[in-house]
Scaffold this active site. Structure first.
Site, PDB file in Angstrom:
ATOM      1  N   ASP A  18       0.861  -1.172   0.000  1.00  0.00           N
ATOM      2  CA  ASP A  18       0.000   0.000   0.000  1.00  0.00           C
ATOM      3  C   ASP A  18       0.907   1.235   0.000  1.00  0.00           C
ATOM      4  OD1 ASP A  18      -2.287   1.588   0.187  1.00  0.00           O
ATOM      5  OD2 ASP A  18      -2.195   1.620   2.373  1.00  0.00           O
ATOM      6  N   LYS A  19       0.386   2.384  -0.414  1.00  0.00           N
ATOM      7  CA  LYS A  19       1.249   3.573  -0.494  1.00  0.00           C
ATOM      8  C   LYS A  19       1.141   4.423   0.765  1.00  0.00           C
ATOM      9  CE  LYS A  19       0.276   7.319  -2.886  1.00  0.00           C
ATOM     10  NZ  LYS A  19       0.587   8.426  -1.940  1.00  0.00           N
ATOM     11  N   ASP A  67      -7.137  -2.825   3.653  1.00  0.00           N
ATOM     12  CA  ASP A  67      -6.265  -3.862   3.130  1.00  0.00           C
ATOM     13  C   ASP A  67      -6.562  -5.229   3.737  1.00  0.00           C
ATOM     14  OD1 ASP A  67      -4.819  -1.985   1.625  1.00  0.00           O
ATOM     15  OD2 ASP A  67      -3.579  -1.477   3.337  1.00  0.00           O
ATOM     16  N   ASP A 115      -1.248  -0.946   5.976  1.00  0.00           N
ATOM     17  CA  ASP A 115      -1.443  -0.416   7.328  1.00  0.00           C
ATOM     18  C   ASP A 115      -2.765  -0.852   7.935  1.00  0.00           C
ATOM     19  OD1 ASP A 115      -3.093   1.001   5.727  1.00  0.00           O
ATOM     20  OD2 ASP A 115      -2.384   2.988   6.287  1.00  0.00           O
TER      21      ASP A 115
END
Length: 1320
Positions: free
Chosen positions: A536-537, A937, A933
């Site tokens: 994830d970014k 997700d 995080d």
């Protein structure tokens, strides 16, 4: 007359024949109908149907009913087998059902057999129950049911007793039987319409519209209807029942491993091997006790976590005004509950239809940021649409989440309709995934079972050999049975599972020391095989918070100059700053501003103050009191502050700047925007402010208000990695009242807006990110970015952190669905490289998006396949948006794997799309890791082979691994430990397999002279040597860095099989050598208690046949036994040292000081008792004294054995064969070597590799992994990647595939070259 009579007779005869023919045809038709009916009935009986189709719990179901004669046969078989048959049927549910039942229709089934449709194909059995209810479905109307009592004698007393509390109030109604079964805490009910079992989730099952939720479901349920629905949905609780220790003990003991141990212990007891049997019992008790403690502790923790707030008192509506207090366990879908002003922990999933709530959803999403929930729309298109939890999550209160506070009208209550209860809720699904996890799909465990079967086969050979040999030597039957079964316990070591688990336990402890916690230890081994990791970014690769870089206002169709601060005095009265101060979902909790981090940064940049009404203020007004924002008092110029004449003007200006937020439309990730309706103090009209993704906001604005350079400016910012947010404004009509605004739809507000400008936010990359990604790439591990952010921002971050190198091209796959008779299409845009961006400034004069989407030529490197991927594979990356990904999955399924193979950036991805991406990667034989995080997700973290959550909140319980550090440095640590644990598992498995074979060889050789190893010899070997070595050789820590090689994932691989087989042959040769040599010695004789080969001259010995001594009925003490005991003991240590490998996956063995001390100690002890005998030790181990020359000979044999084992394993296998043969499978993933590397040494290596590959039948062997095969195919093709600005149409793709199929029928070779897409 006679003629007429004859005519009548003939006529009647014809009529009779016709009737007979009709009857015959009717009979035939009836027969055919009966045959067809019987065939259809047979088909119905054998039917297999799907339940929960398309969902994660999809299963095949078939019906069975008990069969008396089968049950009798099984009972007889169980008695004859001593209960082993029942154990087998317990371990195999399919056999258990089919052996005691016969097929029947699902409607008449007493037992159902379930099988999952996923890759695991697990079997389950469930008993069908029957309950009596006034209706067959939970949402049936009781008013339409007949009110006749069930006749006497027709009721099922056993069934009604279960629900007798409910049936009393339904006694005046006709009760019907409802069939259902329970599987994994979920009930499935029989449906006569679909002739199948179905799952009732909740209120969504009736497809209720948003408007009908307001009109038909807002008053609540009657007590009778609530009790009726509770029959189907059960109590509203997520019941995690902690099983009793007795139940856990029985389940643990019935494990095949412990059953085999019990069999071994009983067998050893018959042989008087009490010491070793006692040792195994001791270890088993400790293992079982530890396992029970761990399982019980996990159940208690989960129970406490769930039960903390699961049962509360709630206010339930019984009509429009009647409100009563009830327990939350009584709630059912359709109930209306009142949310108190001071908040509550939600006991169910409910949709908010009146008022507003501030909710903390950290349990569900992993983000502790409060979220604003608004009431469900009741008008417009949204009101007409069917309620869906995913689409309307901004209006849904989820079970387990904490409602912090509520907002409401004076005299009105905040109300919500219960949608789901119990295990059907989102929290219930989360708990179910923990209670019933999917099995670990790892090739190591599958191969381990195959290897054990091979050992069982070897044991079978030894079993037959022992029986034949014993019969030939006229051994008693009891001894034959015991010794032949003993071979099985020797060949299949009972301590194998415990020894293999040791490496995982040690790795788990080391991970805990570095802050990585694991709830699924078996997945640690899978981490060692990861070859792609998705990140994830936001919050993972980059910092959580955003910093305001600046603002870029627009006016009169053009942009103004960028400004770094929004809190300037000159900007206070601007519409732009008013939008920044009001368009957010912030709230005050205990006096502190709380909300989305982006909103907090944006609001704090204005310097304004937010004030919320108190409960007293709310009660004094009929409409809802708005949240008010105003600028700080110090904004007035300093020259005015000392002038008393300007103070009154200053106050009036301040009050004119005060803005009340009348209504809020929360941010929607699907819509990518949020909006508010506000009113300035003293102004009659209201205003609407909008904030969101620039492309979306621009599409909702009037065209003339959008600057002409909007596209270029936006791309310039996003290319630099900034996060850009656009603002817009609209003045609403003066006639709109407060109440009317509350009923307006979102679409009516968010249209014809005026573009205000851009907010530029900076999202900094975490300092550890670039280094970790570089380390993973050097280790030949793919890294992907899966984010919900903007595409160009994601590409920029990918370049900055090193996922995409400066010289590599990025191709955006822009896919659109079919529209207006146009097929679905993909447009391939080539983005410019950052290195070229400076050089290409002259293109800024070009219009549209030509700056970004420049047409670049692809320089294809010609390369031939030598098991390696050419540099072309490293020269480009695909970038895909969430919308394009959905289109490609639906309309271009043949392109999905080609695209994913080289895709690196996935932007604007929804949570379910992240899960889909993980599944696509897994279908290509990737071992996938996911790091996020925890926010959005969870699905991907659960689905990946190794999910790593950087959040320690409650939502992270669904992830196998949780890191206490909030950066991705945990990923290489986890992979290193996974590789070390995997190699440790291989080492231990190989060692235990060699231990079994070495002992098997020793025993078989001794059986040939009617001898065996002694009880204390077994005890010394198994307890002192094997267990200490197996548990200490697992202590090697992980290697300090990741290398490009990955450890093998399969035990059935060429390298490992060669390793095991060569060591087996080596041990066999040296044991046979020692066995034959000792019999050729001049001093050899049949050993007796009077024999003393150490002191008596060899000349007095005569060669005699070694027969059993009457005083030693087991014939343990003899020269063969002593020689083989010494040789085998040293062989165990030799293979342990040879198999205990270090670099490149583990630290060298000499750093494992406990293992080294153990080996040195055992070597010293064995050499000491062999070269300098101790009578006490000899008597204890039942070994005899042999001449010193023979002891020296044995030492020479042992040295030769150790040298041969070392040379075969290290020199031959690890260096020569690995370098020239076995690494061929890995070359497809390794970066290509430069052309300058073609030295004579390389040429010699390739020549030797070709010869050895031919010798091992591996010449031109294609890689097994699907992604490797696909990479080689694409390398050979010339039309991939597509050309710049090319467009691929779905219709062209289909025609290309059909042409390919036709060509394949004619010429398979030619078809391969024609397998290209038509690109327009």
């Amino acid at each position: 007359m006679i003629r007429s009579v004859c005519g009548l007779q003939r006529a009647s005869k014809q009529t009779f024949m016709q009737q007979l023919n009709h009857a015959g045809s009717d009979l035939i038709q009836q027969r055919e109908r009966r045959h067809r009916f019987g065939t259809s009935e047979k088909m119905k009986v054998n039917e297999v149907k799907l339940i929960s189709p398309g969902l994660e719990d999809e299963m095949e179901v078939s019906g069975y009913r008990p069969c008396l004669w089968k049950m009798i046969l099984v009972g007889v078989g169980a008695v004859c087998s001593g209960g082993l048959l029942l154990l087998l049927l317990y371990w195999l549910p399919e056999w258990g059902v089919k052996s005691t039942c016969t097929h029947t229709t699902l409607k008449d089934a007493h037992t159902v057999l379930l099988r999952t449709t996923d890759e695991f194909r697990q079997w389950f059995r469930a008993k069908v129950h029957v309950m009596l209810a006034p209706g067959k479905k939970p949402f049936d109307s009781l008013a339409s049911q007949p009110e006749n009592q069930l006749p006497n004698g027709d009721g099922d007393l056993g069934v009604s007793a279960v629900h007798e509390d409910y049936y009393g109030q339904f006694s005046h109604r006709q009760l019907v039987q409802v069939h259902y079964f329970i599987h994994h805490s979920t009930r499935y009910y029989w449906n006569d319409v679909i002739q199948n079992f179905e799952l009732y989730k909740g209120l969504e099952d009736v497809n209720v519209s948003c408007a009908s939720l307001h009109s038909e479901h807002s008053s609540g349920l009657s007590k009778t209807l609530q009790d009726y629905r509770r029959l189907f949905f059960g109590e509203n609780e997520i019941a995690v029942r902690v099983p009793s220790l007795l139940k856990l003990l029985v389940k643990e003991v019935l494990n095949p491993f412990y059953i085999f141990q019990l069999f071994s212990i009983i067998l050893w007891s018959f042989e008087d091997y009490y010491y070793y049997a006692s040792a195994i019992v001791f270890m088993s008790v400790i293992s079982i006790a530890t396992s029970l403690y761990t399982i019980k502790k996990q159940y208690v923790m989960l129970h406490d976590m769930v039960a903390a707030h699961s049962v509360v008192r709630v206010s339930v509506c019984r009509g429009n005004k009647d409100i009563e207090q009830a327990m939350s366990t009584e709630l059912v879908p359709g109930d209306v509950i009142v949310i108190p002003a001071n908040g509550m922990i939600m006991p169910c999933d409910a949709v908010l239809f009146r008022g507003t709530c501030i909710v903390n959803e950290s349990m569900l999403t992993g983000e502790s940021v409060p979220v604003t929930k608004t009431s469900l729309p009741s008008a417009g298109e949204e009101g007409a649409s069917s309620y869906n939890m995913d689409e309307h999550k901004k209006h849904t209160l989820y079970c387990g989440t904490h409602v912090i506070q509520t907002r409401f009208y004076a005299g009105e209550l905040v109300k919500a309709v219960v949608v789901r209860t119990g295990f059907s809720t989102e929290k219930g699904q989360l708990v179910r995934s923990i209670l019933y996890p999917k099995p670990t799909d790892f090739k190591l465990y599958h191969d381990a079972y195959l290897f054990l079967l091979c050992l069982v086969g070897v044991a079978g050979i030894g079993f037959i050999y022992t029986i034949v040999l014993s019969i030939m030597n006229k051994v008693p039957a009891k001894t034959i049975i015991i010794e032949s079964l003993d071979i099985v316990t020797i060949t299949v070591p009972p301590a194998l599972p415990a020894a293999m688990t040791a490496g995982i336990v040690y790795a788990q402890r080391r991970l805990k020391r570095v802050g990585i916690f694991c709830i699924s230890p078996q997945r640690i081994n899978m981490c060692g095989q990861l070859n792609v990791v998705c990140f994830d970014k936001t919050g993972t690769l980059t910092e959580d918070g955003l910093d305001l870089w600046g603002i870029h206002r627009a006016g009169d169709g053009s942009f103004c100059s960028p400004e770094s601060e929004a809190a300037k005095d000159s900007l206070v009265n601007t519409t732009f700053v008013a939008c920044m101060a009001t368009c957010h979902s912030l709230t005050k909790i205990e006096g502190e501003l709380s909300g989305d981090p982006l909103d907090l940064k944006m609001f704090s940049a204005t310097g304004w103050i937010l004030e919320e009404p108190t409960e007293e203020e709310t009660a004094l007004h009929n409409p809802i009191m708005p949240t008010v924002v105003r600028p700080p008092k110090h904004i007035a110029p300093e020259s005015h502050q000392s002038n008393p004449l300007t103070q009154s003007m200053e106050l009036s200006e301040l009050s004119a700047c005060e803005i009340g937020i009348v209504r809020q439309f929360p941010f929607s990730s699907a819509l990518q925007r949020m909006s508010v309706v506000v009113r300035r103090l003293g102004v009659k009209h209201m205003d609407a402010f909008l904030k969101g993704a620039p492309e979306v906001v621009a599409s909702l604005c009037r065209q003339h208000t959008i600057p002409q350079t909007f596209t270029e400016t936006l791309e310039d910012y996003t290319r630099q990695g900034f996060r850009v947010i656009a603002l817009a404004h609209r003045q609403l009509e003066s006639k709109l009242s407060w109440h009317k605004v509350q009923s307006l739809s979102r679409d009516a507000i968010e249209t014809n807006m005026e573009f205000l400008g851009l907010i530029i936010m900076q999202n900094k990359i975490k300092p550890e990110t670039a280094g970790v990604l570089c380390e993973l790439q050097r280790a030949n591990i793919r890294t992907l970015m899966v984010t919900g952010d903007n595409m160009l921002t994601a590409i920029s971050v990918a370049r900055d952190c090193g996922m995409v190198r400066p010289h590599e091209k990025v191709i955006i796959a822009d896919a659109v669905p079919p529209k207006d008779f146009q097929p679905a299409s993909i447009t391939w845009h080539y983005t410019e490289n950052q290195a070229q961006a400076v050089k290409d400034n002259e293109y800024h004069g070009m219009t549209g998006s030509s700056v970004l989407l420049q047409i670049l030529e692809i320089e294809l490197d010609e390369g031939t396949w030598d098991g390696e991927v050419s540099q072309q594979e490293q020269s480009y990356h695909f970038a895909v948006s969430g919308k394009a990904f959905a289109v490609i999955l639906e309309y271009f399924p043949q392109l999905v794997q080609k695209l994913v193979l080289r895709a690196t950036v996935f932007a604007r991805m929804a949570p379910d799309q992240k899960t889909q991406l993980v599944e696509v990667l897994q279908s290509m034989d990737y071992t996938v890791g996911m790091c996020g995080d925890g926010a959005n997700d969870c699905g991907a973290l659960k689905r990946a082979h190794s999910g790593i959550s950087l959040s320690e909140l409650e939502a992270s319980v669904a992830s196998p691994f949780t890191s206490s550090t909030s950066n991705i440095s945990c990923v290489p640590n986890l992979i290193r430990e996974g590789r070390a644990a995997l190699i440790t598992s291989f080492c231990v498995f190989k060692f235990m397999a060699l231990y079994s074979i070495i002992q098997f060889i020793s025993v078989i050789l001794l059986y040939s002279v009617l001898s065996n190893l002694g009880d204390f010899q077994f005890l010394f070997i198994d307890l002192i040597i094997i267990l200490t070595i197996a548990f200490t050789m697992s202590l090697n820590p992980a290697w300090k860095e990741l290398v490009w090689r990955r450890p093998p994932s399969s035990l059935i691989s060429g390298q490992l099989l060669c390793s095991v087989l060569t060591q087996i042959l080596t041990c066999l040769v040296f044991q046979v050598l020692a066995f034959l040599l000792v019999r050729q010695q001049s001093w050899y004789e049949t050993w007796t208690p009077q024999s003393d080969a150490c002191n008596v001259s060899r000349s007095i010995f005569s060669l005699r046949v070694n027969v059993t001594d009457p005083q030693n009925h087991k014939n343990i003490r003899n020269y063969e036994n002593t020689s083989l005991f010494y040789i085998s003991a040293f062989q165990y240590l030799a293979v342990a040292i040879v198999f205990s490998k270090g670099k490149p996956f583990r630290q060298p063995s000499y750093k494992n000081w406990l293992f080294m001390l153990t080996c040195i100690g055992l070597y010293t002890f064995l050499l000491l008792i062999m070269l300098h005998p101790f009578p006490a030790v000899d008597n204890f181990l039942e070994i005899v004294c042999v001449p010193h020359d023979w002891r020296v000979t044995l030492v020479i044999i042992m040295i030769g054995n150790a040298a041969a084992s070392f040379l075969l394993e290290i020199l031959i296998l690890d260096i020569i064969l690995w370098r020239l043969v076995f690494r061929g499978n890995h070359r497809a993933c390794r970066p290509a070597e430069s052309s300058s590397a073609h030295t004579p040494q390389v040429a010699n290596d390739r020549w030797a590799s070709s010869v050895l590959s031919w010798l091992f039948c591996r010449r031109h062997k294609a890689p097994r992994a699907l992604y490797m095969q696909l990479a080689l195919e694409l390398q050979e093709g010339s039309e991939w990647p597509p050309q710049p600005s090319a467009v691929t149409y779905a219709s062209d793709l289909k025609s290309s595939i059909s042409d390919l199929n036709v060509a394949a029928n004619q010429n398979s070779t030619q078809a391969k070259s024609e397998a290209s897409l038509k690109l327009v």
